[in-house]
Design an enzyme around this catalytic site. Structure first.
Site, PDB file in Angstrom:
ATOM      1  N   ALA A 292       5.116   4.421   6.073  1.00 16.74           N
ATOM      2  CA  ALA A 292       4.676   4.144   7.439  1.00 16.74           C
ATOM      3  C   ALA A 292       4.940   2.680   7.791  1.00 16.74           C
ATOM      4  O   ALA A 292       5.079   1.821   6.922  1.00 16.74           O
ATOM      5  CB  ALA A 292       3.192   4.461   7.586  1.00 16.74           C
TER       6      ALA A 292
ATOM      7  N   GLY B 121       4.374   7.727   3.798  1.00 16.91           N
ATOM      8  CA  GLY B 121       4.680   8.700   4.839  1.00 16.91           C
ATOM      9  C   GLY B 121       6.042   9.329   4.661  1.00 16.91           C
ATOM     10  O   GLY B 121       6.257  10.490   5.049  1.00 16.91           O
TER      11      GLY B 121
ATOM     12  N   GLU C 170       5.497  12.095   2.332  1.00 15.63           N
ATOM     13  CA  GLU C 170       4.845  13.197   3.033  1.00 15.63           C
ATOM     14  C   GLU C 170       5.845  13.975   3.880  1.00 15.63           C
ATOM     15  O   GLU C 170       5.789  15.205   3.948  1.00 15.63           O
ATOM     16  CB  GLU C 170       3.701  12.656   3.895  1.00 15.63           C
ATOM     17  CG  GLU C 170       2.527  12.158   3.064  1.00 15.63           C
ATOM     18  CD  GLU C 170       1.412  11.549   3.878  1.00 15.63           C
ATOM     19  OE1 GLU C 170       0.262  12.013   3.749  1.00 15.63           O
ATOM     20  OE2 GLU C 170       1.690  10.596   4.638  1.00 15.63           O
TER      21      GLU C 170
ATOM     22  N   GLU D 170      -0.361   4.012  -0.970  1.00 15.48           N
ATOM     23  CA  GLU D 170      -1.401   3.686   0.016  1.00 15.48           C
ATOM     24  C   GLU D 170      -2.638   3.064  -0.620  1.00 15.48           C
ATOM     25  O   GLU D 170      -3.295   2.210  -0.006  1.00 15.48           O
ATOM     26  CB  GLU D 170      -1.799   4.947   0.789  1.00 15.48           C
ATOM     27  CG  GLU D 170      -0.775   5.424   1.811  1.00 15.48           C
ATOM     28  CD  GLU D 170       0.249   6.386   1.234  1.00 15.48           C
ATOM     29  OE1 GLU D 170       0.885   7.113   2.012  1.00 15.48           O
ATOM     30  OE2 GLU D 170       0.402   6.409  -0.006  1.00 15.48           O
TER      31      GLU D 170
END
Length: 257
Positions: A65, A108, A111, A131
């Protein structure tokens, strides 16, 4: 929709969706996620597209992210924005989505890769959920999809430590389907995709649906869903074409009807 952070095209019944923010290692900002979801859904509706190919320009698939964008977020803003609803829409894409990843597949980006039905990876690729080192945790399905693939204990080890996972380890745990040399990643992935485009689209769609439903259901409930889809396929033209072609010893030509 005008796309700023991705590239897209359709060739030979394949919808190409390419992350295109290489100067930021394809870090996923919110606008980029919106574009990815919008494009994937457009391909899903396009009768000329049979499979979706997700890849990335640059050295890495995605480093995660966009942290700068998230720095000053607060719980109320996050709740009102409901940004993860976008990610849920990827789960609803019914056509096969094949991913080809390389370099860093972090946070991300990991993911997003886990949203693919089949994942090809270049040798040397590394995966991670870092994270925890930022004082947060995955929020777009990482804890859930990883656990379903590798089991609770291993998922906790990787999520708690944030350590990098080699492509060989990812393959051993079923995260990655194939490891391919970097120079052949796109060619080999497309060869596999091209073979899929020759299969009956409704069969692919209903198989994916049955597998997804069964993954979150007790055995007998999943089997009932499988049987419903099996019966439904006998109302398709492709079922008649496939079986007639088999008996007539010729190649079947499927239309997705």
């Amino acid at each position: 929709m005008d796309y700023q952070y991705i590239e897209h095209k359709v060739e030979q019944s394949i919808g190409f969706l390419t992350l295109n923010r290489p100067e930021k290692h394809n870090a996923l900002n919110r606008a980029m996620v919106d574009e990815i979801v919008h494009c994937a859904e457009a391909f899903d509706r396009d009768s000329g597209v049979r499979c979706i190919f997700l890849s990335a320009n640059g050295r890495s698939f995605s480093a995660g992210a966009d942290i700068a964008e998230m720095l000053h977020d607060n719980p109320i803003d996050l709740e009102l924005r409901n940004q993860f609803a976008q990610w849920d829409r990827l789960e609803a894409v019914k056509k096969p989505m094949i991913g080809a990843v390389k370099g860093f597949v972090f946070g991300g980006g990991f993911e997003l890769a886990l949203c693919c039905d089949i994942l090809m990876a270049a040798s040397g690729t590394e995966f991670a959920f870092p994270e925890v080192n930022l004082g947060v945790m995955p929020g777009a399905g990482g804890t859930q999809r990883l656990t379903k693939l590798v089991g609770k204990n291993k998922a906790l080890e990787w999520l708690w430590t944030g350590e990098r996972i080699s492509v060989e380890t990812a393959h051993r745990y079923g995260i990655v389907n194939r490891i391919i040399s970097p120079e052949l990643l796109e060619e080999e992935s497309l060869r596999w995709l091209t073979a899929l485009t020759e299969k009956p689209p409704l069969s692919l769609r209903f198989i994916k649906d049955a597998v997804q439903k069964g993954a979150d259901a007790p055995l007998m409930e999943g089997m009932q869903h499988e049987r419903k889809n099996f019966y439904l396929l006998f109302s398709s033209e492709d079922q008649k074409e496939g079986m007639n072609a088999f008996l007539e010893k010729r190649k079947a030509h499927f239309k997705g009807k």
